[in-house]
Design an enzyme around this catalytic site. Structure first.
Site, PDB file in Angstrom:
ATOM      1  CD  GLU A   1      -1.337   5.314   4.508  1.00  0.00           C
ATOM      2  OE1 GLU A   1      -0.683   6.137   5.183  1.00  0.00           O
ATOM      3  OE2 GLU A   1      -2.128   4.500   5.009  1.00  0.00           O
TER       4      GLU A   1
ATOM      5  CB  CYS B   1      -8.752  -4.173  -4.130  1.00  0.00           C
ATOM      6  SG  CYS B   1      -7.506  -2.899  -3.792  1.00  0.00           S
TER       7      CYS B   1
ATOM      8  CG  ASN C   1      -0.317  -0.128   2.532  1.00  0.00           C
ATOM      9  OD1 ASN C   1       0.601  -0.925   2.700  1.00  0.00           O
ATOM     10  ND2 ASN C   1      -0.771   0.644   3.501  1.00  0.00           N
TER      11      ASN C   1
ATOM     12  CD  GLU D   1      -5.592  -5.456  -1.365  1.00  0.00           C
ATOM     13  OE1 GLU D   1      -4.874  -4.435  -1.204  1.00  0.00           O
ATOM     14  OE2 GLU D   1      -6.570  -5.717  -0.642  1.00  0.00           O
TER      15      GLU D   1
ATOM     16  CB  CYS E   1     -11.048  -1.635  -0.234  1.00  0.00           C
ATOM     17  SG  CYS E   1     -10.276  -1.118  -1.784  1.00  0.00           S
TER      18      CYS E   1
HETATM   19 ZN    ZN Z   1      -8.154  -1.872  -1.911  1.00  0.00          ZN
END
Ligand code: ZN
Length: 135
Positions: free
Chosen positions: A47, A92, A45, A58, A89
């Site tokens: 940010e 994804c 991930n 993902e 989420c």
């Molecule tokens: Zn996601």
């Protein structure tokens, strides 16, 4: 998928998790995808101070695979701290079904959480690309 391949994919996701850029949430997620040509692509991930620009592990891994011209994505492993941070989420999930509704999704928490699913089952009423051609 052979058990050793499953373990290797999960291990790759766990290693990718170390590269998470998450100074705002502190949440670290790693992902790894296996493609039909036998390649593995990883992601973490990422940010941003402008929160909406952040990208999940993902999607980072899937976009890397697709942008490199990899084969069909067969499986994705996602590793986070716990169940709460390991389930993909909605965005994804939509990307997963775009590239392979039958994709195996292996979710693992470093706390021991483990669950496998098929991408389409995680988003049963997903936006359906074939429906677009019927307009
Ligand atoms: Zn996601």
């Amino acid at each position: 998928m052979a058990k050793k391949d499953t373990k290797a994919l999960i291990d790759a996701a766990r290693k990718a998790r170390e590269n998470a850029y998450s100074p705002y949430s502190g949440v670290k997620i790693g992902a790894a995808v296996l493609t039909s040509d036998g390649s593995v692509y990883t992601g973490a991930n990422i940010e941003n101070a402008s929160y909406g620009l952040s990208c999940c592990a993902e999607r980072t891994a899937m976009f890397k695979a697709v942008s490199e011209g990899a084969g069909k994505i067969l499986a994705i492993a996602v590793v986070g701290k716990s169940e709460q941070f390991t389930r993909p989420c909605g965005a994804c999930r939509q990307v997963m079904v775009e590239f392979n509704p039958a994709m195996t999704v292996m979710m693992r928490g470093v706390d021991g959480f483990a669950e496998d699913a098929v991408a389409e089952s995680l988003l049963p009423t997903h936006f359906n690309p074939p429906e677009l051609s019927k307009r």
